[in-house]
Design a protein around this motif. Structure first.
Motif, short mmCIF file in Angstrom:
data_model
loop_
_atom_site.label_atom_id
_atom_site.label_comp_id
_atom_site.label_asym_id
_atom_site.label_seq_id
_atom_site.Cartn_x
_atom_site.Cartn_y
_atom_site.Cartn_z
N GLY A 39 -4.19 -2.90 14.67
CA GLY A 39 -3.23 -2.40 14.45
C GLY A 39 -3.00 -2.07 12.93
N ARG A 40 -1.99 -1.30 12.27
CA ARG A 40 -1.51 -0.97 11.06
C ARG A 40 -0.27 -1.10 10.95
NH1 ARG A 40 -2.65 4.71 8.72
NH2 ARG A 40 -0.44 5.21 8.74
N THR A 41 0.19 -1.07 9.63
CA THR A 41 1.66 -0.80 9.34
C THR A 41 1.88 -0.32 8.10
OG1 THR A 41 3.86 -1.92 9.06
CG2 THR A 41 1.97 -3.14 8.09
N SER A 42 2.69 0.63 7.86
CA SER A 42 3.14 1.14 6.46
C SER A 42 4.09 0.33 5.81
CB SER A 42 3.56 2.63 6.63
OG SER A 42 3.95 3.20 5.37
N VAL A 43 4.07 -0.16 4.68
CA VAL A 43 5.15 -1.24 4.06
C VAL A 43 5.75 -0.08 3.04
CG1 VAL A 43 5.65 -3.09 2.47
CG2 VAL A 43 3.70 -3.31 4.40
N GLN A 44 6.89 0.04 2.88
CA GLN A 44 7.55 0.96 2.16
C GLN A 44 8.62 0.33 1.25
OE1 GLN A 44 8.82 4.52 4.49
NE2 GLN A 44 7.01 4.60 5.48
N LEU A 45 9.02 0.95 0.19
CA LEU A 45 9.99 0.42 -0.81
C LEU A 45 10.46 1.55 -1.62
CD1 LEU A 45 8.76 -0.19 -3.88
CD2 LEU A 45 7.34 -1.94 -2.67
N ILE A 46 11.50 1.36 -2.35
CA ILE A 46 12.08 2.05 -3.28
C ILE A 46 11.86 1.26 -4.76
CG2 ILE A 46 13.92 3.83 -4.14
CD1 ILE A 46 14.47 4.43 -1.53
N TYR A 55 4.37 -2.10 -8.74
CA TYR A 55 4.11 -2.26 -7.32
C TYR A 55 2.83 -1.32 -7.26
CZ TYR A 55 8.60 -3.67 -6.52
OH TYR A 55 9.70 -4.36 -6.45
N GLU A 56 2.24 -0.35 -8.09
CA GLU A 56 0.97 0.27 -7.77
C GLU A 56 0.13 -0.78 -8.10
OE1 GLU A 56 1.63 4.96 -9.21
OE2 GLU A 56 1.85 3.43 -10.71
N LYS A 57 0.05 -1.78 -9.02
CA LYS A 57 -0.90 -3.14 -9.24
C LYS A 57 -1.12 -3.66 -8.01
CE LYS A 57 0.11 -3.38 -14.24
NZ LYS A 57 0.73 -4.07 -15.19
N LEU A 58 -0.03 -3.66 -7.05
CA LEU A 58 -0.03 -4.36 -5.69
C LEU A 58 -0.68 -3.74 -4.59
CD1 LEU A 58 3.33 -6.37 -6.06
CD2 LEU A 58 1.08 -7.15 -6.20
N GLY A 59 -1.18 -2.51 -5.05
CA GLY A 59 -1.94 -1.49 -3.93
C GLY A 59 -0.97 -0.38 -3.33
N PHE A 60 0.57 -0.35 -3.96
CA PHE A 60 0.98 0.73 -3.29
C PHE A 60 0.99 1.78 -3.95
CE2 PHE A 60 3.79 -3.06 -2.44
CZ PHE A 60 4.38 -2.75 -1.10
N ARG A 74 2.32 1.20 1.18
CA ARG A 74 1.05 0.58 1.34
C ARG A 74 0.86 0.35 2.57
NH1 ARG A 74 -0.98 -5.16 -1.30
NH2 ARG A 74 -2.81 -5.32 0.06
N VAL A 75 -0.41 0.84 3.04
CA VAL A 75 -0.73 0.57 4.48
C VAL A 75 -1.59 -0.52 4.69
CG1 VAL A 75 -2.21 1.78 6.32
CG2 VAL A 75 -0.64 3.31 4.90
N LEU A 76 -1.35 -1.60 5.77
CA LEU A 76 -2.03 -2.73 5.93
C LEU A 76 -2.57 -2.49 7.44
CD1 LEU A 76 0.74 -5.18 5.22
CD2 LEU A 76 -1.16 -4.61 3.64
N HIS A 77 -3.93 -3.10 7.30
CA HIS A 77 -4.61 -2.91 8.51
C HIS A 77 -4.87 -4.37 9.41
CE1 HIS A 77 -5.42 1.18 7.95
NE2 HIS A 77 -5.57 1.15 6.96
N GLY A 78 -4.60 -4.34 10.59
CA GLY A 78 -4.84 -5.77 11.24
C GLY A 78 -6.33 -5.92 11.39
N PRO A 79 -6.56 -7.34 12.00
CA PRO A 79 -8.10 -7.50 12.03
C PRO A 79 -8.68 -6.57 12.95
CG PRO A 79 -6.83 -9.12 13.07
CD PRO A 79 -5.78 -8.03 12.39
#
Length: 82
Positions: A39-46, A55-60, A74-79
């Motif tokens: 799976g994957r998710t897109s984590v979004q924020l303003i 936030y860019e230092k955290l991978g965003f 930032r896109v996260l991927h599951g195992p």
């Protein structure tokens, strides 16, 4: 799947102590833990204007901005799927 981080705020007198980073990392770890294999998710924020670098230092990565600050995601991927 999408996750949204809203209003991570650290009082100015406590900034620079790693509190905001710790909160953001815990939220990202929680989102990561909920992903199914493959799976994957897109984590979004303003971000508040001028805080994008934090936030860019955290991978965003920046998305096209509007009048209320830059949107970042930032896109996260599951195992790996078996």
């Amino acid at each position: 799947m999408y996750d949204v981080i809203a209003d991570v705020v650290v009082a100015p007198e406590y900034q620079g102590r790693g509190i905001g980073k710790a909160v953001a990392e815990k939220l990202l770890a929680y989102a990561q833990s909920r992903l199914p294999p493959g799976g994957r998710t897109s984590v979004q924020l303003i971000a508040a204007e001028g805080k994008e670098g934090f936030y860019e230092k955290l991978g965003f990565r920046k998305m096209p901005g509007g009048g209320c600050g830059f949107a970042l995601r930032r896109v996260l991927h599951g195992p790996p799927a078996e």
